[in-house]
Design a protein around this motif. Sequence first.
Motif, PDB file in Angstrom:
ATOM      1  N   ALA A   1       0.833  -1.201   0.000  1.00 45.89           N
ATOM      2  CA  ALA A   1       0.000   0.000   0.000  1.00 45.89           C
ATOM      3  C   ALA A   1       0.870   1.254   0.000  1.00 45.89           C
ATOM      4  O   ALA A   1       2.004   1.252   0.487  1.00 45.89           O
ATOM      5  CB  ALA A   1      -0.926   0.002   1.213  1.00 45.89           C
ATOM      6  N   TYR A   2       0.315   2.340  -0.546  1.00 43.36           N
ATOM      7  CA  TYR A   2       0.990   3.640  -0.469  1.00 43.36           C
ATOM      8  C   TYR A   2       1.119   4.049   0.993  1.00 43.36           C
ATOM      9  O   TYR A   2       0.143   4.033   1.747  1.00 43.36           O
ATOM     10  CB  TYR A   2       0.168   4.704  -1.191  1.00 43.36           C
ATOM     11  N   SER A   3       2.326   4.457   1.382  1.00 43.42           N
ATOM     12  CA  SER A   3       2.545   4.912   2.750  1.00 43.42           C
ATOM     13  C   SER A   3       2.818   6.412   2.823  1.00 43.42           C
ATOM     14  O   SER A   3       2.680   7.015   3.879  1.00 43.42           O
ATOM     15  CB  SER A   3       3.718   4.151   3.373  1.00 43.42           C
ATOM     16  N   TYR A   4       3.221   7.019   1.698  1.00 40.78           N
ATOM     17  CA  TYR A   4       3.380   8.467   1.591  1.00 40.78           C
ATOM     18  C   TYR A   4       3.238   8.823   0.114  1.00 40.78           C
ATOM     19  O   TYR A   4       3.122   7.939  -0.750  1.00 40.78           O
ATOM     20  CB  TYR A   4       4.706   8.945   2.186  1.00 40.78           C
ATOM     21  N   ALA A   5       3.236  10.113  -0.198  1.00 41.17           N
ATOM     22  CA  ALA A   5       2.820  10.568  -1.525  1.00 41.17           C
ATOM     23  C   ALA A   5       3.624   9.993  -2.681  1.00 41.17           C
ATOM     24  O   ALA A   5       3.074   9.737  -3.754  1.00 41.17           O
ATOM     25  CB  ALA A   5       2.862  12.103  -1.572  1.00 41.17           C
ATOM     26  N   TYR A   6       4.928   9.788  -2.495  1.00 37.47           N
ATOM     27  CA  TYR A   6       5.776   9.338  -3.608  1.00 37.47           C
ATOM     28  C   TYR A   6       6.182   7.871  -3.488  1.00 37.47           C
ATOM     29  O   TYR A   6       7.203   7.462  -4.016  1.00 37.47           O
ATOM     30  CB  TYR A   6       7.010  10.229  -3.718  1.00 37.47           C
TER      31      TYR A   6
END
Length: 258
Positions: free
Chosen positions: A225-230
């Motif tokens: 999963a995405y954990s921060y924007a980039y």
Amino acid sequence: MESLFFFVAAVVLFWGPAPAIAATAFTFHNKCRYTVWPATLSGNTATRLGGGGFELRPNATASFSAPPSWSGRFWARTGCSFDPTGTAPGHCDTGDCGGALLCSVGGAPPVTLAEFTLAGPSTGDKDFYDVSLVDGYNVGIGVRPASGGQRGDNRCQYTGCVADVNKRCPTELRVAGAAGHTVACRSACEAFGASEYCCTGAHGSPASCGPSRYSQVFKSACPAAYSYAYDDATSTFTCASGTQGYRITFCPTAGDRI
């Protein structure tokens, strides 16, 4: 250029026009021990899947179809109470969208998101999808493409967040419910508003905004999963057009990956 035109025209005449991309079915399954109110928000069309929101009791399922090129997001709301007459605003403990049952705005963070952009001319005829904790976490979400979308594509696969991040949430990020237990885990951006956590200002590029000790808590719990924007490299998934659909599970278990 002229010869290329006649070549393309000949191919079209021989093979016929490209087949139309069929609608994509989304099936929602609630494996939580409690009722959730899934919300849907369309990003680029007037199509409001499920009207924008609906009730889903434990072990219940619901299915909706989206047109080609549809883009939008899904999330689960918890602890909701809605006026049966529809004359007064409701409220949800997490994921609330302004007190409405049928959402027309995004869910209030912290909230786990499943995000989709379906195949169309601008996507190279591929579906793009992810599960994101950038806006925090409230409920685990799993996304599994239908078998028709696999076709050897190693990026057309299950993604999601099986772990209960609320149990691992740092104290300073916890959101407590009425009973005092943790109902959601805020992102560091929401909690502190600092540009290094929000990837804004001087930290507004991939080169200047990397993972933080807080985003690493999310990534450790939910690696896909995405954990921060980039966090693109390990968190964006694609399936070729023609995928039969996607199953979105709230409170998934390890067995849902299969």
